[in-house]
Design a protein around this motif. Structure first.
Motif, mmCIF file in Angstrom:
data_model
loop_
_atom_site.group_PDB
_atom_site.id
_atom_site.type_symbol
_atom_site.label_atom_id
_atom_site.label_comp_id
_atom_site.label_asym_id
_atom_site.label_seq_id
_atom_site.Cartn_x
_atom_site.Cartn_y
_atom_site.Cartn_z
ATOM 1 N N UNK A 220 21.161 8.393 -48.730
ATOM 2 C CA UNK A 220 21.742 9.918 -48.930
ATOM 3 C C UNK A 220 21.815 10.506 -47.479
ATOM 4 N N UNK A 221 21.131 9.937 -46.511
ATOM 5 C CA UNK A 221 20.797 10.621 -45.142
ATOM 6 C C UNK A 221 20.831 9.835 -44.141
ATOM 7 N N UNK A 222 20.655 10.302 -42.636
ATOM 8 C CA UNK A 222 20.532 9.399 -41.696
ATOM 9 C C UNK A 222 19.033 9.763 -41.168
ATOM 10 N N UNK A 223 18.172 8.873 -40.724
ATOM 11 C CA UNK A 223 17.076 9.061 -40.052
ATOM 12 C C UNK A 223 17.210 8.150 -38.836
ATOM 13 N N UNK A 224 16.213 8.448 -37.853
ATOM 14 C CA UNK A 224 15.975 8.107 -36.520
ATOM 15 C C UNK A 224 16.035 6.297 -36.397
ATOM 16 N N UNK A 225 15.269 5.669 -37.395
ATOM 17 C CA UNK A 225 15.540 4.328 -37.319
ATOM 18 C C UNK A 225 17.081 3.824 -37.960
ATOM 19 N N UNK A 226 17.547 4.427 -38.571
ATOM 20 C CA UNK A 226 18.979 4.123 -38.805
ATOM 21 C C UNK A 226 19.957 4.321 -37.710
ATOM 22 N N UNK A 227 19.719 5.490 -36.936
ATOM 23 C CA UNK A 227 20.626 5.455 -35.737
ATOM 24 C C UNK A 227 20.343 4.514 -34.775
ATOM 25 N N UNK A 228 18.799 4.185 -34.495
ATOM 26 C CA UNK A 228 18.268 3.225 -33.774
ATOM 27 C C UNK A 228 19.036 2.040 -34.228
ATOM 28 N N UNK B 28 18.543 15.228 -40.414
ATOM 29 C CA UNK B 28 17.626 16.368 -40.069
ATOM 30 C C UNK B 28 17.110 16.177 -38.680
ATOM 31 N N UNK B 29 16.645 14.933 -38.316
ATOM 32 C CA UNK B 29 16.293 14.798 -36.895
ATOM 33 C C UNK B 29 17.086 15.283 -35.909
ATOM 34 N N UNK B 30 18.427 14.968 -36.090
ATOM 35 C CA UNK B 30 19.388 15.268 -35.063
ATOM 36 C C UNK B 30 19.783 16.897 -35.121
ATOM 37 N N UNK B 31 19.621 17.491 -36.141
ATOM 38 C CA UNK B 31 19.693 19.014 -36.241
ATOM 39 C C UNK B 31 18.358 19.712 -35.524
ATOM 40 N N UNK B 32 17.201 19.129 -35.704
ATOM 41 C CA UNK B 32 16.148 19.727 -35.123
ATOM 42 C C UNK B 32 15.764 19.336 -33.642
ATOM 43 N N UNK B 33 16.630 18.255 -33.148
ATOM 44 C CA UNK B 33 16.632 17.964 -31.756
ATOM 45 C C UNK B 33 17.756 18.836 -31.143
ATOM 46 N N UNK C 20 14.724 23.863 -18.400
ATOM 47 C CA UNK C 20 14.217 22.788 -17.422
ATOM 48 C C UNK C 20 14.439 21.494 -18.326
ATOM 49 N N UNK C 21 15.158 20.360 -17.708
ATOM 50 C CA UNK C 21 15.461 19.045 -18.178
ATOM 51 C C UNK C 21 14.025 18.384 -18.629
ATOM 52 N N UNK C 22 13.180 18.313 -17.642
ATOM 53 C CA UNK C 22 12.132 17.621 -17.755
ATOM 54 C C UNK C 22 11.246 18.095 -18.818
ATOM 55 N N UNK C 23 11.152 19.330 -18.971
ATOM 56 C CA UNK C 23 10.322 19.905 -20.096
ATOM 57 C C UNK C 23 10.843 19.581 -21.421
ATOM 58 N N UNK C 24 12.117 19.428 -21.606
ATOM 59 C CA UNK C 24 12.693 18.982 -22.644
ATOM 60 C C UNK C 24 12.478 17.684 -22.925
ATOM 61 N N UNK C 25 12.602 16.684 -21.789
ATOM 62 C CA UNK C 25 12.435 15.123 -22.119
ATOM 63 C C UNK C 25 11.176 14.951 -22.619
#
Length: 140
Positions: A72-80, A109-114, A124-129
């Motif tokens: 009923x959802x997507x999680x990080x392992x599904x996307x990977x 929810x992972x993408x929403x949080x990201x 700063x892109x480095x702080x985000x990464x």
């Protein structure tokens, strides 16, 4: 509820993708989108069902997924597992005028949080990464 397996599921998935295409084409009439390419060719095709270009030249590579098997959802392992992150990396590394998106009625929810984390960083892109890598290491 997942789609039935076999040809019927493919038809329902295709119907969802067609509805997404129609939605983006209507945005051309509304002068929000400059162009819409369905099933692009070459490098633009990688992980892309719909390639949308805005009037300011930004490109969005959309991948349409009506369902995620029986979940009923997507999680990080599904996307990977479906190679979505690899496809996104390919497109985002091309230039700074590209965006990627998963178009699905299923929650992720992972993408929403990201996304929220990206909007609330110092710029700063480095702080985000660094922050994202810490989160990813905990999940994977």
């Amino acid at each position: 509820m997942p789609f039935e397996k076999g040809g019927r599921a493919d038809k329902q998935g295709n119907r969802y993708e067609i509805n997404c295409i129609i939605y983006e084409l209507l945005k051309i009439l509304n002068e929000t989108n400059y162009s819409v390419i369905v099933e692009a060719l070459g490098i633009d095709e990688v992980g892309t069902d719909i390639l949308v270009t805005t009037f300011d030249g930004k490109k969005e590579h959309q991948q349409c997924k009506a369902r995620n098997a029986s979940k009923e959802y997507w999680d990080i392992s599904d996307l990977k597992g479906k190679g979505i992150f690899f496809s996104w990396k390919t497109q985002l590394n091309r230039d700074n005028n590209r965006r990627v998106s998963l178009v699905s009625p299923m929650t992720c929810s992972f993408l929403f949080d990201l996304h929220n984390r990206a909007c609330n960083t110092s710029g700063n892109a480095e702080d985000f990464m660094h922050a994202i890598l810490v989160v990813m290491q905990k999940i994977l």
